[in-house]
Design an enzyme around this catalytic site. Structure first.
Site, PDB file in Angstrom:
ATOM      1  N   LEU A   6       0.852  -1.186   0.000  1.00 48.66           N
ATOM      2  CA  LEU A   6       0.000   0.000   0.000  1.00 48.66           C
ATOM      3  C   LEU A   6       0.885   1.231   0.000  1.00 48.66           C
ATOM      4  CD1 LEU A   6      -2.850  -0.954   2.512  1.00 48.66           C
ATOM      5  CD2 LEU A   6      -2.959  -0.837   0.011  1.00 48.66           C
ATOM      6  N   VAL A   7       0.806   2.020  -1.062  1.00 49.17           N
ATOM      7  CA  VAL A   7       1.629   3.219  -1.184  1.00 49.17           C
ATOM      8  C   VAL A   7       0.739   4.456  -1.113  1.00 49.17           C
ATOM      9  CG1 VAL A   7       3.529   2.155  -2.451  1.00 49.17           C
ATOM     10  CG2 VAL A   7       1.541   3.001  -3.706  1.00 49.17           C
ATOM     11  N   ASP A  12       7.579   7.081   3.672  1.00 47.34           N
ATOM     12  CA  ASP A  12       7.570   5.816   4.418  1.00 47.34           C
ATOM     13  C   ASP A  12       7.224   4.634   3.514  1.00 47.34           C
ATOM     14  OD1 ASP A  12       8.227   7.112   6.802  1.00 47.34           O
ATOM     15  OD2 ASP A  12       6.130   7.475   7.312  1.00 47.34           O
ATOM     16  N   ILE A  32      -4.896   3.479  -2.581  1.00 44.99           N
ATOM     17  CA  ILE A  32      -6.323   3.530  -2.274  1.00 44.99           C
ATOM     18  C   ILE A  32      -6.824   4.952  -2.466  1.00 44.99           C
ATOM     19  CG2 ILE A  32      -8.084   3.191  -0.504  1.00 44.99           C
ATOM     20  CD1 ILE A  32      -6.304   1.075   0.761  1.00 44.99           C
ATOM     21  N   CYS A  96     -10.233   3.464  10.206  1.00 42.52           N
ATOM     22  CA  CYS A  96      -9.779   3.394   8.817  1.00 42.52           C
ATOM     23  C   CYS A  96      -8.865   2.183   8.615  1.00 42.52           C
ATOM     24  CB  CYS A  96      -9.059   4.680   8.444  1.00 42.52           C
ATOM     25  SG  CYS A  96      -8.458   4.702   6.747  1.00 42.52           S
ATOM     26  N   GLY A 119       3.634   1.215   5.310  1.00 43.73           N
ATOM     27  CA  GLY A 119       4.688   2.017   5.928  1.00 43.73           C
ATOM     28  C   GLY A 119       4.432   2.364   7.378  1.00 43.73           C
ATOM     29  N   CYS A 191      -7.213  10.281   8.404  1.00 46.33           N
ATOM     30  CA  CYS A 191      -6.826   9.263   7.420  1.00 46.33           C
ATOM     31  C   CYS A 191      -7.543   9.478   6.094  1.00 46.33           C
ATOM     32  CB  CYS A 191      -7.182   7.893   7.989  1.00 46.33           C
ATOM     33  SG  CYS A 191      -6.787   6.523   6.923  1.00 46.33           S
TER      34      CYS A 191
END
Length: 355
Positions: A6-7, A12, A32, A96, A119, A191
């Site tokens: 997940l970027v 990070d 996302i 989240c 991260g 978030c």
């Protein structure tokens, strides 16, 4: 190992990609996408996705943009608005992680991979057939408090490659690897929504409800507010009162009254007995058979400090009571107490602070 990463466009997650790529894993990057409440998309979206594309191109990795907009608003933001309207203080970032990143994403995309990496500053250990959420090396960046609603199944599929690194080490790795976002500032705010004006956000969805601000010691009306849902226990800023400092110490939601107390050391700000409910134990219930009291450490907000306490079961249900050795400032119902082992190494879980 096939890993979904997940970027976010931040440094990070970019360093996570670099580390896992160097280790030889088969990586697929995912971003996302969540639009904000007016449907126009996040204020930082264009820069975020551009950074993700640069990282994808640098390592020749596939990048997929997935939308969980509807799920985010139906679950996380609905929970947030419902909680503040009830006069409580929500924790949207925790929800989240539980519902969106490690809930819907895992169910639809992450499950196709051996692991999902992020991260987050945390780590995971496997002992005696169980996965444990462990604190990060960097106490200031440690994010286990945001992950304390996860369950054993979710934890078993996750990787947190930054758990043994400090933030300065992450920045150094990014610069050495010549990552395009090596010097990019960390994101802040709720978030996915970024740096929004929280009061404007609440006002847009719930509206205003003018009421009185009362000095709890004297009983005098000393100001007015726009609605109890704009304020939380322990709040100091944003009250519009002179001659302070003033702190919110109580809310009467039935009569729409905010009670405040003056001074940094007012005892009404502090407490060492916290009522809790709805516990989530990540690696199993820590209470031994026929034992209704355990010693542990805890925190009630994102901070590097831990506090020592005794946790007791109040009854046969899910109600607990926490007795802290130290006085705790700003105990806000609706937030969570995060439990840790006495050595502060393992996050045991969390429970909702009740009235």
């Amino acid at each position: 190992m096939r890993i979904a990463v997940l970027v976010s466009g931040g440094v990070d997650s970019a360093v996570v990609v670099h580390k896992l790529y160097q280790e030889g894993h088969d990586l697929h990057l995912f971003y996302i996408r969540i639009s904000n409440d007016n449907g126009e998309g996040e204020c930082s979206y264009e820069e975020d996705i551009e950074m993700c594309k640069l990282i994808s191109a640098k390592y020749h990795l596939p990048l997929t943009e997935v939308s969980l907009h509807e799920e985010y608003w139906n679950y996380v933001m609905e929970y947030t608005l419902k909680t503040v309207k009830a006069g409580l203080t929500p924790h949207p970032d925790m929800m989240c992680n539980k519902i969106i990143k490690f809930g819907f994403f895992e169910e639809r995309w992450g499950k196709e991979f051996d692991k999902t990496a992020t991260g987050h500053y945390a780590s995971i250990s496997y002992e005696n057939g169980k996965y444990y959420l462990c604190t990060a090396t960097d106490p200031i960046k440690d994010q286990t408090d945001f992950l304390a609603q996860l369950n054993q199944q979710q934890l078993s599929h996750l990787l947190f490659p930054l758990g043994q690194l400090s933030k300065s080490e992450v920045r150094s790795i990014a610069k050495e690897a010549q990552l395009p976002n090596a010097s990019r500032k960390d994101s802040q705010g709720i978030c996915f929504l970024g740096k929004i004006n929280y009061k404007d956000f609440i006002k847009r969805h719930i509206g205003e409800y003018p009421g009185k601000i009362i000095d709890i010691e004297s009983g005098k009306i000393i100001g007015s507010h726009s609605g109890y849902w704009f304020h939380t226990i322990g709040q100091r800023k944003g009250l519009g009162l002179g001659g302070g400092p003033w702190f919110v110490v109580k809310k009467d939601t039935l009569n729409n009254i905010i009670f405040v107390s003056k001074g940094y050391d007012t005892p009404l700000q502090y407490g060492n007995v916290i009522n809790l409910t709805e516990p989530n134990w990540i690696s199993g219930d820590p209470f031994f058979p026929n034992k209704n009291s355990i010693i542990l450490s805890f925190k009630i907000r994102h901070t590097p400090e831990f506090y020592n306490a005794r946790l007791e079961r109040k009854d046969e249900g899910d109600n607990l009571i926490l007795f802290s050795e130290q006085k705790i400032q700003g105990i806000a119902p609706g937030q969570y107490a995060i439990f840790y082992s006495s050595d502060n190494k393992k996050c045991l879980g969390s429970a909702l602070i009740s009235i």
